[in-house]
Motif scaffolding. Sequence first.
Motif, PDB file in Angstrom:
ATOM      1  N   GLY A  20       0.815  -1.209   0.000  1.00 31.08           N
ATOM      2  CA  GLY A  20       0.000   0.000   0.000  1.00 31.08           C
ATOM      3  C   GLY A  20       0.847   1.256   0.000  1.00 31.08           C
ATOM      4  N   ALA A  21       1.993   1.205   0.685  1.00 33.42           N
ATOM      5  CA  ALA A  21       2.916   2.341   0.683  1.00 33.42           C
ATOM      6  C   ALA A  21       3.401   2.627  -0.735  1.00 33.42           C
ATOM      7  CB  ALA A  21       4.099   2.066   1.606  1.00 33.42           C
ATOM      8  N   ASP A  22       3.701   1.572  -1.470  1.00 32.56           N
ATOM      9  CA  ASP A  22       4.132   1.749  -2.857  1.00 32.56           C
ATOM     10  C   ASP A  22       3.031   2.385  -3.700  1.00 32.56           C
ATOM     11  OD1 ASP A  22       6.472   0.495  -2.118  1.00 32.56           O
ATOM     12  OD2 ASP A  22       5.964  -1.433  -3.042  1.00 32.56           O
ATOM     13  N   VAL A  23       1.781   2.101  -3.369  1.00 32.07           N
ATOM     14  CA  VAL A  23       0.648   2.603  -4.152  1.00 32.07           C
ATOM     15  C   VAL A  23       0.417   4.093  -3.909  1.00 32.07           C
ATOM     16  CG1 VAL A  23      -1.858   2.456  -4.425  1.00 32.07           C
ATOM     17  CG2 VAL A  23      -0.487   0.372  -4.339  1.00 32.07           C
ATOM     18  N   VAL A  24       0.505   4.535  -2.640  1.00 29.56           N
ATOM     19  CA  VAL A  24       0.167   5.932  -2.340  1.00 29.56           C
ATOM     20  C   VAL A  24       1.350   6.881  -2.516  1.00 29.56           C
ATOM     21  CG1 VAL A  24      -1.629   5.226  -0.719  1.00 29.56           C
ATOM     22  CG2 VAL A  24       0.658   5.783   0.150  1.00 29.56           C
ATOM     23  N   ALA A  25       2.564   6.343  -2.624  1.00 25.94           N
ATOM     24  CA  ALA A  25       3.754   7.189  -2.650  1.00 25.94           C
ATOM     25  C   ALA A  25       3.963   7.981  -3.938  1.00 25.94           C
ATOM     26  CB  ALA A  25       4.995   6.344  -2.366  1.00 25.94           C
ATOM     27  N   PRO A  26       3.691   7.413  -5.140  1.00 26.75           N
ATOM     28  CA  PRO A  26       4.038   8.141  -6.361  1.00 26.75           C
ATOM     29  C   PRO A  26       3.425   9.540  -6.424  1.00 26.75           C
ATOM     30  CG  PRO A  26       3.512   5.865  -6.884  1.00 26.75           C
ATOM     31  CD  PRO A  26       3.149   6.069  -5.442  1.00 26.75           C
ATOM     32  N   GLY A  27       4.276  10.528  -6.580  1.00 24.30           N
ATOM     33  CA  GLY A  27       3.825  11.900  -6.694  1.00 24.30           C
ATOM     34  C   GLY A  27       3.493  12.588  -5.387  1.00 24.30           C
ATOM     35  N   ALA A  28       3.542  11.849  -4.258  1.00 24.04           N
ATOM     36  CA  ALA A  28       3.153  12.437  -2.978  1.00 24.04           C
ATOM     37  C   ALA A  28       4.245  13.359  -2.449  1.00 24.04           C
ATOM     38  CB  ALA A  28       2.857  11.344  -1.954  1.00 24.04           C
ATOM     39  N   ALA A  29       3.839  14.495  -1.912  1.00 27.40           N
ATOM     40  CA  ALA A  29       4.783  15.397  -1.262  1.00 27.40           C
ATOM     41  C   ALA A  29       5.188  14.856   0.098  1.00 27.40           C
ATOM     42  CB  ALA A  29       4.163  16.777  -1.111  1.00 27.40           C
ATOM     43  N   PHE A  30       4.233  14.252   0.810  1.00 26.10           N
ATOM     44  CA  PHE A  30       4.471  13.679   2.130  1.00 26.10           C
ATOM     45  C   PHE A  30       3.702  12.371   2.237  1.00 26.10           C
ATOM     46  CE2 PHE A  30       4.665  18.274   2.523  1.00 26.10           C
ATOM     47  CZ  PHE A  30       5.879  18.469   3.178  1.00 26.10           C
ATOM     48  N   VAL A  31       4.274  11.418   2.981  1.00 25.52           N
ATOM     49  CA  VAL A  31       3.552  10.199   3.321  1.00 25.52           C
ATOM     50  C   VAL A  31       3.643  10.005   4.829  1.00 25.52           C
ATOM     51  CG1 VAL A  31       3.346   7.714   3.049  1.00 25.52           C
ATOM     52  CG2 VAL A  31       3.979   9.125   1.083  1.00 25.52           C
ATOM     53  N   ALA A  32       2.482   9.909   5.472  1.00 24.99           N
ATOM     54  CA  ALA A  32       2.411   9.656   6.906  1.00 24.99           C
ATOM     55  C   ALA A  32       2.373   8.152   7.150  1.00 24.99           C
ATOM     56  CB  ALA A  32       1.159  10.309   7.486  1.00 24.99           C
ATOM     57  N   VAL A  33       3.260   7.669   8.009  1.00 24.76           N
ATOM     58  CA  VAL A  33       3.297   6.259   8.381  1.00 24.76           C
ATOM     59  C   VAL A  33       2.722   6.124   9.788  1.00 24.76           C
ATOM     60  CG1 VAL A  33       4.782   4.278   8.865  1.00 24.76           C
ATOM     61  CG2 VAL A  33       5.272   5.757   6.903  1.00 24.76           C
TER      62      VAL A  33
END
Length: 256
Positions: A20-33
Amino acid sequence: MNLADGQGGYRVRFDWGPVGADVVAPGAAFVAVVDVLSFTTTLTVAVEQGLSVLPYRWRDDSAVDVARRHGAMLAVLRNQTGPGQITLSPASIMNADLRDNGIDRLVLPSPNGSAISVRLADLGVTVVGVSLRNAAAAAEWVRERAGDRPVGVVASGERWPDGSLRPAVEDLWGAGAFLDGLAGGADVKDFSPEAGAALWAYRGVSPTLTDALSASVSGRELRALGFGGDVAVASAVGVSEVVPVLTDGWFVDGGS
């Protein structure tokens, strides 16, 4: 439709685990874990204590070498704790005087939240550690900096005995708490349906969150092992202003 593109039309996205991290990461400025029990709660507490934290994929001999090379303390497994040691247990850090003893760096292995953080950093996105303790502060920090750029949220989850992902409800709630702050009372039309589901899951449980977290599978497991204090530390919603941001391999307070 390619499932990997399924939330690409939305600015705010939510998914589960490493894939899921791989899915939401493209183009994201920030990713909250989010890994409420317990990586991101322990991370939040450590940063509250003024520590820099190096996430590591798992506790093995290589982690010992990494800690030694960086002059850092290595967190041990909960069942290995002894005098002067700390673990993935957030209470173990709250009860230690690490800075007073000259320790300002911590290597924190975890197979879920820590491993996902490292994975995302390798993809080149800015990673923010989020727990229930700091969800509001982290959301405000991201909202001020993201503007119209995409934001991803990853609930780390746990593992079944066969190694497959076990969606953990506490991470859904932690993600929802962050998303609630990110919404800021505004229209959430740019949230994916998945992000909206996490948001409303948190809003639904928030009046009784402390009891719900204690009664969850992960909460009961920790209490049965004698770590009920960790559940209490994790359920303290909104008490922290720190924002752990992964910078040059280390989580440091982005708000300082």
